[in-house]
Design a protein around this motif. Sequence first.
Motif, PDB file in Angstrom:
ATOM      1  N   SER A  60     -19.690 -63.646 110.553  1.00 22.47           N
ATOM      2  CA  SER A  60     -19.849 -65.102 110.669  1.00 22.47           C
ATOM      3  C   SER A  60     -19.007 -65.659 111.810  1.00 22.47           C
ATOM      4  O   SER A  60     -19.434 -66.593 112.506  1.00 22.47           O
ATOM      5  CB  SER A  60     -19.465 -65.778 109.346  1.00 22.47           C
ATOM      6  OG  SER A  60     -18.065 -65.779 109.130  1.00 22.47           O
ATOM      7  N   GLN A  61     -17.833 -65.075 112.017  1.00 21.96           N
ATOM      8  CA  GLN A  61     -16.949 -65.563 113.082  1.00 21.96           C
ATOM      9  C   GLN A  61     -17.514 -65.260 114.458  1.00 21.96           C
ATOM     10  O   GLN A  61     -17.341 -66.041 115.397  1.00 21.96           O
ATOM     11  CB  GLN A  61     -15.558 -64.948 112.918  1.00 21.96           C
ATOM     12  CG  GLN A  61     -14.812 -65.460 111.686  1.00 21.96           C
ATOM     13  CD  GLN A  61     -13.568 -64.661 111.380  1.00 21.96           C
ATOM     14  OE1 GLN A  61     -13.431 -63.496 111.773  1.00 21.96           O
ATOM     15  NE2 GLN A  61     -12.637 -65.255 110.660  1.00 21.96           N
ATOM     16  N   THR A  62     -18.174 -64.117 114.602  1.00 22.93           N
ATOM     17  CA  THR A  62     -18.729 -63.746 115.908  1.00 22.93           C
ATOM     18  C   THR A  62     -20.089 -64.388 116.154  1.00 22.93           C
ATOM     19  O   THR A  62     -20.448 -64.662 117.304  1.00 22.93           O
ATOM     20  CB  THR A  62     -18.855 -62.221 116.034  1.00 22.93           C
ATOM     21  OG1 THR A  62     -19.650 -61.716 114.958  1.00 22.93           O
ATOM     22  CG2 THR A  62     -17.481 -61.567 115.988  1.00 22.93           C
ATOM     23  N   SER A  63     -20.841 -64.635 115.091  1.00 23.51           N
ATOM     24  CA  SER A  63     -22.186 -65.200 115.244  1.00 23.51           C
ATOM     25  C   SER A  63     -22.207 -66.717 115.096  1.00 23.51           C
ATOM     26  O   SER A  63     -23.167 -67.371 115.533  1.00 23.51           O
ATOM     27  CB  SER A  63     -23.132 -64.587 114.203  1.00 23.51           C
ATOM     28  OG  SER A  63     -22.770 -65.000 112.885  1.00 23.51           O
ATOM     29  N   GLY A  64     -21.155 -67.266 114.468  1.00 24.37           N
ATOM     30  CA  GLY A  64     -21.132 -68.700 114.214  1.00 24.37           C
ATOM     31  C   GLY A  64     -22.096 -69.137 113.127  1.00 24.37           C
ATOM     32  O   GLY A  64     -22.447 -70.317 113.033  1.00 24.37           O
ATOM     33  N   GLY A 158      -9.813 -58.004 115.889  1.00 24.72           N
ATOM     34  CA  GLY A 158     -10.998 -58.421 116.625  1.00 24.72           C
ATOM     35  C   GLY A 158     -10.962 -58.102 118.105  1.00 24.72           C
ATOM     36  O   GLY A 158     -11.930 -58.373 118.816  1.00 24.72           O
ATOM     37  N   GLY A 159      -9.873 -57.500 118.581  1.00 24.74           N
ATOM     38  CA  GLY A 159      -9.738 -57.274 120.010  1.00 24.74           C
ATOM     39  C   GLY A 159     -10.085 -55.891 120.502  1.00 24.74           C
ATOM     40  O   GLY A 159     -10.045 -55.636 121.705  1.00 24.74           O
ATOM     41  N   ALA A 160     -10.436 -54.975 119.592  1.00 26.51           N
ATOM     42  CA  ALA A 160     -10.720 -53.607 120.018  1.00 26.51           C
ATOM     43  C   ALA A 160     -11.582 -52.904 118.974  1.00 26.51           C
ATOM     44  O   ALA A 160     -11.663 -53.328 117.822  1.00 26.51           O
ATOM     45  CB  ALA A 160      -9.415 -52.832 120.222  1.00 26.51           C
ATOM     46  N   ASP A 161     -12.226 -51.826 119.407  1.00 19.56           N
ATOM     47  CA  ASP A 161     -13.016 -50.987 118.510  1.00 19.56           C
ATOM     48  C   ASP A 161     -12.081 -49.963 117.879  1.00 19.56           C
ATOM     49  O   ASP A 161     -11.536 -49.103 118.574  1.00 19.56           O
ATOM     50  CB  ASP A 161     -14.132 -50.298 119.294  1.00 19.56           C
ATOM     51  CG  ASP A 161     -14.912 -49.298 118.449  1.00 19.56           C
ATOM     52  OD1 ASP A 161     -14.801 -49.349 117.208  1.00 19.56           O
ATOM     53  OD2 ASP A 161     -15.627 -48.464 119.037  1.00 19.56           O
ATOM     54  N   LEU A 162     -11.885 -50.055 116.571  1.00 18.77           N
ATOM     55  CA  LEU A 162     -10.997 -49.142 115.861  1.00 18.77           C
ATOM     56  C   LEU A 162     -11.793 -48.242 114.928  1.00 18.77           C
ATOM     57  O   LEU A 162     -12.769 -48.682 114.320  1.00 18.77           O
ATOM     58  CB  LEU A 162      -9.964 -49.922 115.037  1.00 18.77           C
ATOM     59  CG  LEU A 162      -9.085 -50.928 115.774  1.00 18.77           C
ATOM     60  CD1 LEU A 162      -8.110 -51.580 114.801  1.00 18.77           C
ATOM     61  CD2 LEU A 162      -8.339 -50.273 116.925  1.00 18.77           C
ATOM     62  N   ASP A 163     -11.365 -46.987 114.806  1.00 12.94           N
ATOM     63  CA  ASP A 163     -11.972 -46.053 113.865  1.00 12.94           C
ATOM     64  C   ASP A 163     -10.923 -45.576 112.866  1.00 12.94           C
ATOM     65  O   ASP A 163      -9.716 -45.649 113.122  1.00 12.94           O
ATOM     66  CB  ASP A 163     -12.571 -44.849 114.593  1.00 12.94           C
ATOM     67  CG  ASP A 163     -13.826 -45.215 115.373  1.00 12.94           C
ATOM     68  OD1 ASP A 163     -14.446 -46.243 115.032  1.00 12.94           O
ATOM     69  OD2 ASP A 163     -14.167 -44.482 116.311  1.00 12.94           O
ATOM     70  N   LEU A 164     -11.410 -45.053 111.746  1.00 13.73           N
ATOM     71  CA  LEU A 164     -10.541 -44.636 110.645  1.00 13.73           C
ATOM     72  C   LEU A 164     -10.844 -43.185 110.293  1.00 13.73           C
ATOM     73  O   LEU A 164     -12.000 -42.817 110.088  1.00 13.73           O
ATOM     74  CB  LEU A 164     -10.802 -45.538 109.431  1.00 13.73           C
ATOM     75  CG  LEU A 164     -10.092 -45.205 108.117  1.00 13.73           C
ATOM     76  CD1 LEU A 164      -8.588 -45.410 108.259  1.00 13.73           C
ATOM     77  CD2 LEU A 164     -10.648 -46.082 106.998  1.00 13.73           C
ATOM     78  N   ILE A 165      -9.797 -42.356 110.241  1.00  6.47           N
ATOM     79  CA  ILE A 165      -9.951 -40.948 109.864  1.00  6.47           C
ATOM     80  C   ILE A 165      -8.957 -40.635 108.748  1.00  6.47           C
ATOM     81  O   ILE A 165      -7.773 -40.953 108.860  1.00  6.47           O
ATOM     82  CB  ILE A 165      -9.699 -40.003 111.055  1.00  6.47           C
ATOM     83  CG1 ILE A 165     -10.614 -40.366 112.227  1.00  6.47           C
ATOM     84  CG2 ILE A 165      -9.922 -38.550 110.638  1.00  6.47           C
ATOM     85  CD1 ILE A 165     -10.284 -39.606 113.508  1.00  6.47           C
ATOM     86  N   VAL A 166      -9.444 -40.004 107.688  1.00  5.09           N
ATOM     87  CA  VAL A 166      -8.588 -39.625 106.555  1.00  5.09           C
ATOM     88  C   VAL A 166      -8.569 -38.109 106.449  1.00  5.09           C
ATOM     89  O   VAL A 166      -9.626 -37.460 106.457  1.00  5.09           O
ATOM     90  CB  VAL A 166      -9.109 -40.225 105.235  1.00  5.09           C
ATOM     91  CG1 VAL A 166      -8.225 -39.789 104.066  1.00  5.09           C
ATOM     92  CG2 VAL A 166      -9.163 -41.749 105.314  1.00  5.09           C
ATOM     93  N   ARG A 167      -7.375 -37.545 106.345  1.00 10.05           N
ATOM     94  CA  ARG A 167      -7.212 -36.103 106.158  1.00 10.05           C
ATOM     95  C   ARG A 167      -6.305 -35.837 104.964  1.00 10.05           C
ATOM     96  O   ARG A 167      -5.463 -36.675 104.614  1.00 10.05           O
ATOM     97  CB  ARG A 167      -6.609 -35.452 107.411  1.00 10.05           C
ATOM     98  CG  ARG A 167      -7.467 -35.583 108.664  1.00 10.05           C
ATOM     99  CD  ARG A 167      -6.839 -34.856 109.837  1.00 10.05           C
ATOM    100  NE  ARG A 167      -7.673 -34.902 111.043  1.00 10.05           N
ATOM    101  CZ  ARG A 167      -7.612 -35.862 111.953  1.00 10.05           C
ATOM    102  NH1 ARG A 167      -6.736 -36.869 111.815  1.00 10.05           N
ATOM    103  NH2 ARG A 167      -8.398 -35.839 113.005  1.00 10.05           N
ATOM    104  N   ASP A 168      -6.460 -34.667 104.352  1.00 18.10           N
ATOM    105  CA  ASP A 168      -5.561 -34.323 103.255  1.00 18.10           C
ATOM    106  C   ASP A 168      -4.276 -33.723 103.805  1.00 18.10           C
ATOM    107  O   ASP A 168      -4.076 -33.631 105.033  1.00 18.10           O
ATOM    108  CB  ASP A 168      -6.249 -33.404 102.244  1.00 18.10           C
ATOM    109  CG  ASP A 168      -6.536 -32.007 102.801  1.00 18.10           C
ATOM    110  OD1 ASP A 168      -6.068 -31.671 103.919  1.00 18.10           O
ATOM    111  OD2 ASP A 168      -7.225 -31.231 102.113  1.00 18.10           O
TER     112      ASP A 168
END
Length: 215
Positions: A60-64, A158-168
């Motif tokens: 909603s914030q990016t599309s208004g 909102g300023g960058a493309d972030l990814d998430l990785i989970v390892r044991d």
Amino acid sequence: MIRSVLTAICCIFATGPLVGQAEDTKASPNIEAAKTASTKPDAKTPLGRFALAKALLRHSQTSGDLAFALAALRLAASALPQADLVEFQATARDLAHGDAAAGAQIARILAETPRGLVVALSAPITGRVSARSSFLVDDALLTFEGQARAEIMLSGDGGADLDLIVRDDAGNEICRSERPFDHEYCDWIPSRTGLFRVEIVNHDASDSAFELWAN
């Protein structure tokens, strides 16, 4: 509006789970958890609903689009106490531009009896990840119980493309969430109680603050 909101949710969370392959991993009972991993938030859990609400809020914030802000507020209100709805309310009111009907709808959402379990989520882990680099979260902060659903939600500024990785704790990859923005989610069922290692990857040329929520 309902159809457009559902379409947005499907698009936002269209990417399926990407998990490590068993033949490439070290021996660990927790590698079985990779088979249970998902990157699609479960609306049956408070953190899952919060993750969906945050994704709709960002959209909603990016599309208004006020419709998405109202949907985000309604979904968040079903999982969180009103004290945690400040950002959702503010976005909806900003996009309403003083419209009386929209203001009344916001008031009705806040006045409704919340559906499901209303909880105060634990404070998020916060930090900042540098441009084109990764950030390893302190292992000691992320212990999950065996045979119980584990959930993690990443939300950037909102300023960058972030990814998430989970390892044991043996380094086996359990879950990887790589959508083209900075809102990521993983859940899985640990085979045993233990520490999990979380890596946040920044693909852009600017630093980004983040919040990491866990159940």
